[in-house]
Scaffold this motif. Structure first.
Motif, PDB file in Angstrom:
ATOM      1  N   HIS A 129       0.824  -1.210   0.000  1.00  8.67           N
ATOM      2  CA  HIS A 129       0.000   0.000   0.000  1.00  8.67           C
ATOM      3  C   HIS A 129       0.858   1.259   0.000  1.00  8.67           C
ATOM      4  N   ALA A 130       2.035   1.191   0.634  1.00 12.39           N
ATOM      5  CA  ALA A 130       2.890   2.373   0.768  1.00 12.39           C
ATOM      6  C   ALA A 130       3.495   2.819  -0.553  1.00 12.39           C
ATOM      7  N   ASN A 131       3.662   1.880  -1.499  1.00 10.01           N
ATOM      8  CA  ASN A 131       4.295   2.284  -2.761  1.00 10.01           C
ATOM      9  C   ASN A 131       3.778   1.552  -3.993  1.00 10.01           C
ATOM     10  N   ALA A 132       2.663   0.841  -3.843  1.00 10.28           N
ATOM     11  CA  ALA A 132       2.003   0.181  -4.978  1.00 10.28           C
ATOM     12  C   ALA A 132       2.912  -0.798  -5.709  1.00 10.28           C
ATOM     13  N   ASP A 133       3.808  -1.436  -4.977  1.00 11.13           N
ATOM     14  CA  ASP A 133       4.742  -2.393  -5.577  1.00 11.13           C
ATOM     15  C   ASP A 133       4.417  -3.791  -5.056  1.00 11.13           C
ATOM     16  N   PHE A 134       3.846  -4.616  -5.921  1.00 11.97           N
ATOM     17  CA  PHE A 134       3.443  -5.956  -5.514  1.00 11.97           C
ATOM     18  C   PHE A 134       4.622  -6.917  -5.381  1.00 11.97           C
ATOM     19  N   GLU A 135       5.820  -6.480  -5.739  1.00  9.66           N
ATOM     20  CA  GLU A 135       6.974  -7.365  -5.565  1.00  9.66           C
ATOM     21  C   GLU A 135       7.275  -7.639  -4.091  1.00  9.66           C
ATOM     22  N   PHE A 136       6.770  -6.792  -3.209  1.00  7.32           N
ATOM     23  CA  PHE A 136       6.991  -7.054  -1.784  1.00  7.32           C
ATOM     24  C   PHE A 136       6.210  -8.270  -1.307  1.00  7.32           C
ATOM     25  N   ASN A 137       5.244  -8.702  -2.111  1.00  5.75           N
ATOM     26  CA  ASN A 137       4.611  -9.999  -1.913  1.00  5.75           C
ATOM     27  C   ASN A 137       5.564 -11.052  -2.472  1.00  5.75           C
ATOM     28  N   GLY A 138       6.469 -11.482  -1.632  1.00  5.81           N
ATOM     29  CA  GLY A 138       7.499 -12.433  -2.053  1.00  5.81           C
ATOM     30  C   GLY A 138       8.871 -12.013  -1.578  1.00  5.81           C
ATOM     31  N   LEU A 139       9.196 -10.713  -1.719  1.00  8.53           N
ATOM     32  CA  LEU A 139      10.504 -10.232  -1.270  1.00  8.53           C
ATOM     33  C   LEU A 139      10.579 -10.089   0.249  1.00  8.53           C
ATOM     34  N   THR A 140       9.431  -9.912   0.894  1.00  5.70           N
ATOM     35  CA  THR A 140       9.417  -9.721   2.342  1.00  5.70           C
ATOM     36  C   THR A 140       9.561 -11.060   3.031  1.00  5.70           C
ATOM     37  N   ASP A 141      10.453 -11.101   4.018  1.00  7.48           N
ATOM     38  CA  ASP A 141      10.741 -12.351   4.720  1.00  7.48           C
ATOM     39  C   ASP A 141      10.661 -12.112   6.229  1.00  7.48           C
TER      40      ASP A 141
END
Length: 227
Positions: free
Chosen positions: A50-62
């Motif tokens: 939500h903070a930056n509209a980047d769906f790559e954090f779904n996966g990069l976040t651990d």
């Protein structure tokens, strides 16, 4: 766990603002679809998207397995310091939300003694700022948020390994091209302290703020839950 409507302190202050935020979260849920995160982890990842509209954090976040529980416990304990690598994190956090839990922020990146030590030792201000936080006793039991300086995270790992520092939670998300990915891998390779990291080069102070705001919302929800 999802954040219930009963939250007051960690919600937007107007019904219009609440509706926009809730609608945004619903869109993210729909577009993200199935994911690998546990129920208590997803609200953090979702707020980062939500903070930056980047769906790559779904996966990069651990996540360390105990990260969310440790963060919520530290917040609910009251008075837990938030130690940041840069002022941007402190400025971005909601003062009323922090005040509800008696929390204060700390950062030392521009202190004269930090600058002098970095120049004298040919290190970075971020390294010296973490050392100053340690000398002041602020790291023990703290939530540490690092969004800008990989060297701050590398130094924090050293303090954990060599000097027995034990923050309650480390949110390690420095952005960049020199040592950023490596610093987060170092953090995730140790098991003594719970952590949340973003793998690779991406990151930033905005994401640390988003993760902390999500944890504050989860802590308020836990506070309101029936005993």
């Amino acid at each position: 766990m999802s954040v219930p409507q009963a939250n007051r302190v960690t919600e937007q202050l107007t019904r219009a603002g609440q509706a926009i935020e809730h609608d945004s979260f619903a869109i993210i849920d729909a577009e993200a679809g199935p994911h690998r995160y546990r129920a208590e982890q997803w609200p953090i990842v979702r707020r980062m998207i939500h903070a930056n509209a980047d769906f790559e954090f779904n996966g990069l976040t651990d996540f360390h397995p105990d990260a969310v529980a440790a963060g919520i416990a530290a917040i609910r304990r009251g008075g837990t310091p938030v130690v940041a690598d840069v002022e941007m994190i402190c400025s971005g956090l909601s003062a009323p939300r922090l005040a509800h839990f008696g929390m204060a922020t700390h950062q030392f990146i521009s202190d004269a003694d930090v600058i002098a030590a970095a120049q004298a030792e040919d290190s970075t201000r971020a390294v010296q700022a973490m050392r100053k936080a340690h000398r002041l006793g602020l790291l023990q039991g703290a939530i540490v948020g690092i969004g800008n300086a990989p060297t701050a995270l590398i130094e924090l790992v050293r303090l954990i390994r060599e000097e027995g520092v034990r923050p309650a939670l480390v949110i390690g998300m420095p952005v960049g091209f020199v040592s950023a990915a490596e610093s987060k891998d170092l953090m995730a390779a140790q098991a003594e302290v719970p952590w949340i990291v973003i793998r690779g080069r991406k990151g930033g102070s905005t994401l640390v703020v988003a993760a902390l705001h999500a944890l504050l919302a989860l802590a308020e929800a836990a506070e309101r839950a029936p005993a």
